[in-house]
Design a protein around this motif. Structure first.
Motif, PDB file in Angstrom:
ATOM      1  N   LEU A 975      46.090  32.914  44.414  1.00  0.00           N
ATOM      2  CA  LEU A 975      44.664  33.073  44.145  1.00  0.00           C
ATOM      3  C   LEU A 975      43.784  32.380  45.181  1.00  0.00           C
ATOM      4  N   HIS A1007      37.492  33.543  36.964  1.00  0.00           N
ATOM      5  CA  HIS A1007      37.840  33.574  35.547  1.00  0.00           C
ATOM      6  C   HIS A1007      39.324  33.275  35.360  1.00  0.00           C
ATOM      7  N   ARG A1008      40.156  33.849  36.223  1.00  0.00           N
ATOM      8  CA  ARG A1008      41.592  33.581  36.124  1.00  0.00           C
ATOM      9  C   ARG A1008      41.888  32.105  36.399  1.00  0.00           C
TER      10      ARG A1008
END
Length: 1461
Positions: A975, A1007-1008
């Protein structure tokens, strides 16, 4: 002259004829004819007058003219007939039957008596000519006319039939079959119409009928029938038995003994009976009985005994013949017949010395016996070559025999043998053979020798005369030798149709003659009737399997017909027997033709293998016949054929001797000139060979430029040019050579020379499409667009299917920027696969796809969507890259097209090849594009680590590269790297929309990561992401609010339609509105009926939320609308058919198994397809068990599991594993393979010991196995506790609680079963499982209903049934719930009106969709209710309904209730 004067002249002519003033009559008639030359009466009067004046020719001419004017008038025909009857001229007599026929036709209508009279006259004429067939036809027609008249007496008809028998009895055996059948019919009608039976007249007719039939060997069955009938009427007369006995003596039959015995009983002194019984006794080796029988008839008849002995010899009974001869000599010492028979018996046993002694002894007793001299001459002839040359032996005795008996044909036949083989006097031999054949026309050997010698001496007329005479009188199935020789003669002179007819006649005589079949095949082949020839040669090969010629011709014909595979197989079959050079050549040609076909289909690997085999067989042929130029040419063609194959694949083993090298085999370049050189040494003046050699040099130069660009191919081109010029010198009229010269010159860069050559071609061969196309290519090369266009246009008009001229027009259109470019290139791919056309079309398609702004244009919709351009270009480009493997542009376009078609693995491979080819090239832009596509393909294929590496190798300056890297990093969980890539992309992004999309992606990543994030609501995409986020987290409020905002933005466009529909349907499902899911998808399709994605979505939703709602139809529509979506939609259709229970027992063509098999065939790498196939097979096996038939698809579970789990890795494989394991275990349990099921579960647990689902399945298998092995025993409480614990461990499995409840129910623990069902109901409600909830309620209702039906109607159970079924009905229509309520009412008050109402509601409202099983059960209980009420009227109505529905079970039940009905 007026009509009155014509009438006056005719009247005067009539008066003159009456007064016999015939010359005056002629004057009046001629006066009429001067102005009215077609006056019928005048011509008739002329005929009458000329007849009386003895001028028959003038009379005939006049009558003929009158009949032509009025063919249906009697007067002229009567006069003409009268003329012919009075005249003795042969030509008049020949015409008389025709006039009689015409008069009969006219009299049939007007005068029946005259018709009879003329018919009798006609019969007399035919009788004199012995034309019995016409006699029969005329008399039969006369009888038919008389039968059609009213009032004709039967006696008159009887006399007519009798007269017909009298007319036709003469020489009946020589008449044709039709005449014989007329005679048989006449006899039958006479016997049938005779009134006095039995009578002398009837007996006499029966005798005549039997005599007639005895002369017809093919009417044996009718002879027996008539004889039996006559004997039944006249049992004391022996003639019928005598006729039968004569027939049996000639032919022999199992029934002969009975006939002889009956005749002997009827007439003890009958010689035929004794002779027949004697022959039978001889056959049965009852010699004493035979002697006794024959002695009764001819005790002292030596001739009869000799004939008996010769009959034994004819049958090969030599010993019996010796015995007869001994008896004959004992009774008649020194008998010539006895000694002759003894000599013949010695000949049969090859005792030549004893035979000679017997013949000489017989000759001493009868020195003038010609037969004895013949037998001695034949004996000497058969003793061998030395005896034949001794003139005092064979020749002398044969001449003596011919002098003593000049009518013995066999003597002249052997004399012919002597003169032909010994004396070598062909003239005398031919004369002897001819004499033998004249004496005995059945002597086939003499006739054949006569014809053969006549043909050898060139006297074809005599030979044909003999053959014609034999064939004209031959009956069907005879004279094979004559038919065959005449057929071969006609075949030789080219009269193939007549040859075929003659050879067919020969085969009727001997259908097993394989040589004749080969000749017939040759005749068919020369007539170009290939199919018939093929059958004939095939028959010949069947009769004679060792015949190479028939097998070779079969292969050659199949080669002509283009059936090269079959022909090659036949050639190989020949080569297994011997190295037959024509077969080797034919096999090489077939393999070469197959290789060319494979090259046309771009199957290059197969083509190279075929070329390798062709070279092998042709080299074997060359080794045997190096003097045949055609074999060397074929070898050269085989070597040159591979010119179109990619150089790295065009490598085969060529015999070293063929290349002039010592090693036996060498891997050589296939473009060999040695073969053409050897061919030219044998045929140096063959222009085609020089042209082929030139083309070979030309192709070598092209290959050299491809493999070694630095080498100069000028010398090869110069050789090519010189060879082609040599071909033109030898044959300057052949346009092909001129065209080849132009192509070679163009390759050398001599454009002016090429232009002159092509102008010459164009002038001399104005219709040559290749020349015009090449001229257009030359103009295009020089940049002269207009002339090039004109040349290509002329070529198109000459041959619209020639692809090269269309490619030229397409290139011109591309050059000038025409909108027709894509249409033209597409047309070239439709005509045939050509590399230039394929690449041009693929370039047009990819260019159009790269332009994102034209998606709604008419040009895009037509060229791309309507014409299915992506799939067509992908297929064509796949063939292109298979052949040309060094073109990076083609691989880039192929990868791009594969990506559009979602062919992930194929796209990855195509981009990989493009990257490899571009690594060393200076075109960095192309490499960057290829790397970008490669990374995208790897990411789509799930190879994310490799995709990150590829993306990282790019400059990362383009927006697409950065976004691809970011997305790939996100998928593998990197990410932070994904955020960095998106942030770089945000800097590169140029438009606000791009930036908004990137910000949305960043918000999702934040959000993750659990960080604060802000969504941008300015774009529909951002709202869609937020709505999807709410749905994933089960936040109905967020999803509803976002979806409401999304709907305010207006109607979506393009792919957003499907996405918005999917979001709406998901929200409805989350809210529990399952019927609304179907309605929403249907509403979206109604607004966008042409969107295949929506149809595919509907087919996905139907089986999950509302089965039997047309999901299969929706999937079918999606299949037809889009090839890309169709593959997955086909699987959705199969799942819908599964959900609706459609199996092969209901519809063999349209069922779930067939549909899913097609889906798996299209996408074998899709694990969902294999899972669906597993479920479909299980459904088929279950349906078979329900119908009582044996399952046909057992033991497939492990194979399906392996294929499914190998097809996919990662999360999907883990999710599939549990479902497929459960499915496999269920299938094994269904087939009673509990041990295998337990082993399978144990194997999985050994790998994953903490797997509650598998552990539960293991417990289920063990429990069910325990129940089956100990039927009737209770399951121990400890086991029940273990089962309960295993079920509770699977906290998300509704079906596990159902199974546990069934176990409790089987043990009689209804309360515990009710608790288990309630647990499943609670779990289904928590999971939002609509169907799980409904299933739990129905099972609970059924559990409570069972004690009620058993008579234990406790209020608790009754209330539970009503409560559960009512809850089901609240969720939607449910026929099962209605049935449960009706059965509950039946158990409480069977005869109540409410019971009938509830049952009738189900029975007579079955159209609402309830299954036939539910309706059938309701009918059963309704019949019981009506039976208790004795309501016969309603029972009849119910039976009519059941019969119409095919419910035989209810009809049988009614029959048991009412046995007397």
């Amino acid at each position: 002259m007026s009509s009155k004067e014509v009438k006056a002249e005719l009247k005067s002519a009539r008066e003159a004829i009456k007064n016999k003033e015939f010359k005056e009559a002629l004057k009046h008639c001629k006066a009429v004819l001067k102005l009215e030359k077609n006056n019928y009466n005048a011509w008739v009067f002329i005929g009458v007058a000329a007849t009386e004046l003895q001028q028959p020719d003038q009379a005939q001419t006049a009558y003929r003219k009158a009949t032509e004017l009025e063919p249906e008038q009697l007067l002229a025909w009567q006069g003409l007939t009268n003329l012919y009857e009075k005249s003795d001229q042969a030509d008049f007599k020949a015409e008389l039957p025709k006039t009689y026929q015409k008069l009969i036709t006219l009299y049939e209508i007007s005068d029946k008596a005259k018709c009879l009279e003329v018919s009798k006259k006609l019969v007399e004429v035919y009788q004199l000519e012995k034309n019995y067939l016409q006699v029969a036809r005329v008399w039969r027609r006369l009888i038919q006319v008389r039968e059609g008249e009213d009032g004709v007496e039967d006696s008159e008809l009887l006399e007519l039939w009798k007269e017909m028998t009298r007319l036709l009895q003469d020489s009946v055996e020589d008449q044709d079959n039709e005449t014989q059948q007329h005679l048989i019919l006449a006899f039958e009608r006479v016997l049938q119409m005779t009134v006095d039976v039995p009578s002398e007249a009837h007996r006499s007719l029966s005798w005549d009928y039997i005599k007639c039939l005895s002369k017809l060997p093919h009417e044996v069955a009718k002879l027996k029938e008539v004889c039996d009938a006559t004997l039944s009427r006249y049992p004391t007369h022996s003639y019928p038995l005598e006729a039968l006995s004569e027939h049996y003596i000639r032919t022999g039959n199992e029934e002969a003994v009975c006939c002889f015995s009956r005749l002997s009983e009827l007439d003890p002194n009958n010689s035929q009976a004794h002779f027949g019984l004697g022959i039978k006794a001889c056959q049965d080796k009852k010699y004493e009985d035979a002697i006794k029988r024959i002695s009764l008839d001819a005790k002292n008849d030596s001739v009869l005994l000799a004939l008996k002995g010769r009959a034994h010899l004819q049958k090969g009974q030599t010993e019996e013949a010796f015995q007869v001869s001994a008896e004959l000599l004992s009774s008649h010492p020194g008998s010539v017949e006895g000694l002759t028979l003894k000599g013949l018996a010695h000949v049969a046993k090859e005792q030549h010395t004893q035979a000679e002694e017997s013949f000489l002894e017989a000759l001493s007793g009868s020195p003038d016996n010609g037969e004895l001299f013949f037998l001695l001459g034949r004996l000497y002839w058969n003793l061998g070559e030395e005896m034949r040359r001794d003139r005092s032996k064979a020749h002398t005795h044969l001449l003596k025999a011919a002098k003593l008996d000049p009518y013995l044909g066999s003597v002249f036949r052997f004399l012919g043998h002597y003169y032909r083989e010994v004396a070598k006097d062909q003239g005398r031999a031919r004369g002897c053979y001819k004499r033998a054949f004249e004496l005995d026309s059945s002597d086939a050997e003499a006739g054949a020798a006569t014809v053969d010698l006549s043909m050898e001496q060139g006297d074809m007329d005599s030979a044909l005369t003999v053959l014609q005479s034999v064939t004209e009188r031959a009956t069907p199935g005879s004279a094979k030798w004559a038919w065959m020789r005449r057929g071969l003669y006609h075949l030789k002179i080219g009269q193939h149709q007549q040859a075929i007819a003659d050879l067919q006649a020969a085969l009727r005589a001997d259908p097993q003659d394989w040589v004749c079949w080969e000749c017939l095949g040759e005749a068919y082949l020369n007539r170009r009737s290939f199919t018939a020839a093929l059958k004939a040669f095939d028959k010949a090969h069947t009769l004679q399997p060792t015949s190479i010629y028939s097998l070779y011709q079969t292969a050659a014909i199949k080669q002509i017909l283009g059936r090269f595979k079959e022909a090659a197989a036949e050639y190989r079959q020949i080569l297994e027997q011997e190295d037959y050079v024509p077969a080797l050549k034919g096999l090489g040609e077939c393999l070469l033709a197959l290789a060319r076909n494979a090259l046309d289909d771009y199957l290059d690997g197969r083509a190279v293998d075929l070329i390798q085999n062709a070279i092998h067989y042709l080299f074997r042929a060359v080794n045997q016949r190096p003097d045949l130029s055609c074999l060397w040419k074929l070898l050269g063609d085989a070597c040159t054929t591979s010119r179109t194959v990619s150089p790295n694949r065009a490598k085969v083993l060529v015999p070293g001797a063929l290349c002039g090298m010592d090693p036996p085999d060498q891997i050589m370049n296939l473009c060999l000139t040695r073969c053409f050189g050897r061919a030219l040494k044998l045929m140096p003046e063959a222009p085609s060979l020089w042209c082929d050699l030139g083309l070979n040099y030309y192709h070598q130069s092209k290959l050299l430029n491809c493999l070694y660009p630095e080498d100069d191919a000028h010398s090869l081109l110069e050789k090519a040019m010189q060879c082609v010029k040599k071909a033109i010198m030898l044959d300057s009229a052949n346009h092909t050579y001129w065209n080849t010269l132009g192509v070679v010159a163009m390759a050398k860069g001599r454009y002016k020379y090429t232009h002159d050559v092509h102008n010459c071609i164009s002038l001399d061969y104005i219709t040559n499409v290749v020349a015009w196309t090449n001229l257009g290519a030359l103009y295009l090369k020089k940049g002269n667009i207009e002339l090039s266009h004109e040349a290509f246009k002329i070529a198109q008009s000459l041959e619209p299917l020639y692809v090269n001229c269309w490619i030229g027009q397409a290139i011109i259109a591309e050059t000038v920027g025409s909108f027709d470019t894509m249409d033209l290139f597409r047309h070239t791919t439709e005509l045939s696969t050509h590399t230039e056309g394929v690449k041009g079309y693929a370039y047009c398609v990819c260019s159009t796809l790269l332009d994102k702004s034209n998606r709604d244009s008419e040009l895009y919709l037509y060229n791309i969507v309507q014409m299915n351009a992506i799939s067509a270009a992908q297929v064509a480009l796949s063939k292109y890259t298979e052949r040309i493997q060094t073109d990076p542009d083609a691989f880039i376009m192929l990868g791009y097209l594969n990506t559009h078609l979602q062919l992930k693995k194929q796209a990855t491979e195509a981009y990989r090849r493009a990257v490899e080819l571009l690594q060393a090239s200076p075109h960095r832009d192309k490499l960057s594009f290829a790397l970008r596509g490669y990374g995208h393909a790897l990411s789509d294929d799930g190879q994310w680590e490799e995709a990150v590496r590829i993306y990282s190798s790019t400059p990362l300056e383009e927006l697409h590269d950065l976004i691809g890297l970011a997305l790939t990093c996100f998928r593998i969980g990197r990410l932070p790297e994904s955020v960095q890539a998106y942030e770089k992309a945000l800097v590169v992004a140029s438009s606000e929309k791009e930036k908004a999309c990137i910000l949305t992606a960043l918000a999702l990543i934040q959000h993750r990561l659990g960080k604060q994030h802000i969504f941008c609501f300015s774009l529909p995409e951002s709202l869609q992401c937020l709505c999807a986020l709410g749905l994933v987290h089960g936040d109905v409020t967020l999803a509803s609010a976002t979806l409401t905002e999304l709907l305010k933005l207006g109607e979506p466009m393009g792919g957003a339609v499907e996405e918005r529909c999917l979001l709406t349907c998901t929200l409805l499902a989350l809210q529990g509105n399952f019927s609304g899911v179907h309605r929403e998808a249907a509403r979206a399709i109604h607004r966008n009926p042409g969107n295949p994605s929506l149809w595919a979505l509907l087919s996905r939703l139907v089986p999950q939320y509302c089965p039997n709602k047309g999901g299969a139809v929706a999937g079918s529509v999606a299949c037809q609308a889009s090839l890309t979506l169709g593959k997955r939609a086909l699987l959705y259709s199969g799942v819908n058919q599964l959900a609706s229970g459609r199996h092969s027992g209901e519809d063999r063509r349209r069922n779930a198994l067939k549909t899913i098999q097609r889906a798996v065939l299209l996408c074998p790498d899709d694990p969902a397809g294999w899972a669906g196939l597993m479920a479909a097979c299980h459904t088929e096996n279950t349906a078979c068990l329900l119908t009582g038939s044996a399952p046909r698809r057992e033991d497939l579970e492990r194979a399906h599991m392996t294929l499914s789990l190998q097809a996919e890795d990662g999360l999907l494989a883990q999710a599939l594993e549990g479902w497929m394991l459960q499915q496999a275990v269920t299938g094994l349990k269904q087939s009673s393979q509990y041990d295998q099921a337990e082993t399978l579960c144990s194997q999985v647990l050994s790998v994953s010991p903490e797997h509650p689902v598998v552990f539960l399945m293991l417990r289920q298998v063990q429990c069910e196995h325990l129940l089956l092995s100990k039927a009737g025993n209770c399951v121990p409480p400890t086991v029940l506790d273990q089962l309960s614990a295993a079920v509770m461990a699977n906290h998300t499995s509704v079906s596990a609680w159902h199974w546990l409840a069934e176990v409790y129910r089987s043990q009689g623990l209804l309360a515990q079963a009710s608790v288990a069902y309630r647990q499943s109901l609670q779990l289904a409600s928590q999971l939002g499982d609509h169907f799980g909830k409904m299933s739990s309620l129905l099972r609970l209702a059924l559990l409570a209903l069972m004690p009620c039906l058993a008579g234990v109607c406790v209020s608790e159970w009754k209330d539970l049934v009503l409560e559960a079924s009512a809850e089901v009905l609240k969720m939607g229509s449910s026929p099962v719930a209605l049935l449960f309520q009706a059965l509950l009412q039946f158990s409480m008050k069977m005869g109540a009106r409410e019971t009938r109402r509830l049952l009738e509601k189900i029975v007579y409202a079955s159209a609402s969709g309830s299954s036939e099983t539910i309706v059938s059960v309701a009918r059963w209980y309704l019949l019981r209710h009506l039976h208790s009420k004795d309501d016969l009227e309603l029972i009849d109505t119910l039976l009519v309904k059941a019969t119409a529905e095919g419910d035989s079970r209810l009809v049988d039940f009614h029959r048991r209730l009412y046995p007397s009905s």
